[in-house]
Design an enzyme around this catalytic site. Structure first.
Site, short mmCIF file in Angstrom:
data_model
loop_
_atom_site.label_atom_id
_atom_site.label_comp_id
_atom_site.label_asym_id
_atom_site.label_seq_id
_atom_site.Cartn_x
_atom_site.Cartn_y
_atom_site.Cartn_z
N GLY A 1 42.97 26.89 44.94
CA GLY A 1 43.04 27.72 43.74
C GLY A 1 42.91 29.19 44.08
CG ASN A 2 44.64 32.01 41.90
OD1 ASN A 2 44.19 32.54 40.89
ND2 ASN A 2 45.73 31.26 41.87
NE ARG A 3 37.35 35.17 45.40
CZ ARG A 3 36.26 34.40 45.53
NH1 ARG A 3 35.63 33.99 44.45
NH2 ARG A 3 35.83 34.08 46.72
#
Ligand code: CTP
Ligand code: CA
Length: 237
Positions: free
Chosen positions: A33-35
């Protein structure tokens, strides 16, 4: 004075906005995932709704709830977002890609939870490229009915480096993607992601001067929606 004395700038317009970060599964319990918090996309959805638009929010993973008064389509992966975006775009006046789309996904997704084992080597994750949704949206628009005045807006989080500055990279990205507007965030560690305020430059394919906007994500979103309204209402396709 009744409502009929003026028109909201996006009255009668359909605006599709992607928000949040995609999650690319490795197995039933794990993902890459990412932020991205989704705050910018949600603020854009609110601004577009307040400007009178019918808003469809394509929500990848977000840390914040979607706003009231918009239609929400939940997605998880880049491939799901691609399908939802191409579908929604076919009926939209404006498409804004503010989601952080994973550039890569695991080449293989395990049906069962990956176990650690002592008798085999530790796993190596291989990745494959995800399709570029923004570019496909532009292709779909361009191959549609001639004169379709759909406006397509991309976002770019850029860092400068020894090879070039932020705006030079962003200009190149705008040309590569072929979208009408590109909203550029200058990122360093800790800036932008999850923050409530923001500073952006809006680049236009038509070559007009870069427009700066800064303030809270709400204020920045209002500036972006204002610019989009202007392009729709004053610039012929
Ligand atoms: N985007 C997209 N599909 C992808 C990747 C990105 O639609 N597979 C969209 C993003 O939502 C954003 C824009 O493209 O609106 C720019 O994203 P960015 O990550 O800055 O661009 P990339 O082409 O992925 O370039 P980079 O290698 O710098 O990440
Ligand atoms: Ca990317």
């Amino acid at each position: 004075q009744g409502q009929s004395d003026y028109q909201l700038p996006l009255a009668g317009r359909i605006v599709t906005i992607s928000a949040g970060g995609t999650r690319e599964p490795l197995d039933p319990v794990r993902f890459l995932g990412n932020r991205s918090s989704g705050k910018q996309g949600v603020a854009l959805a609110v601004a577009a709704r307040n400007a009178g638009a019918t808003v469809r929010l394509l929500a990848a993973h977000m840390d914040v709830p979607p706003p009231a008064g918009v239609e929400v389509v939940r997605v998880e992966t880049a491939l799901q977002l691609r399908a939802a975006a191409l579908d929604a775009a076919a009926r939209s006046d404006v498409v804004i890609m503010s989601a952080a789309v994973a550039d890569f996904r695991p080449a293989e997704v395990s049906d069962t939870k990956i176990k650690k084992r002592d008798d085999t080597a530790d796993p190596v994750i291989s990745l494959v490229r995800n399709p570029d949704i923004l570019q496909e949206l532009v292709e779909q628009r361009n191959s549609g009915p001639a004169g379709s005045g759909q406006l397509i807006v991309g976002f770019a989080a850029e860092t400068g480096d020894s090879q070039g500055d932020v705006l030079a990279y962003a200009e190149a990205k705008l040309r590569r993607k072929g979208c009408d507007l590109l909203v550029v965030n200058h990122v360093g560690t800790d800036k932008v992601f999850g923050q409530d305020s923001n500073s952006v430059v809006i680049l236009s394919r038509s070559g007009s001067e870069p427009q700066e906007a800064s303030g809270t994500k709400t204020e920045v979103s209002e500036a972006i929606i204002g610019r989009i309204s202007f392009e729709l209402n004053h610039v012929s396709p």
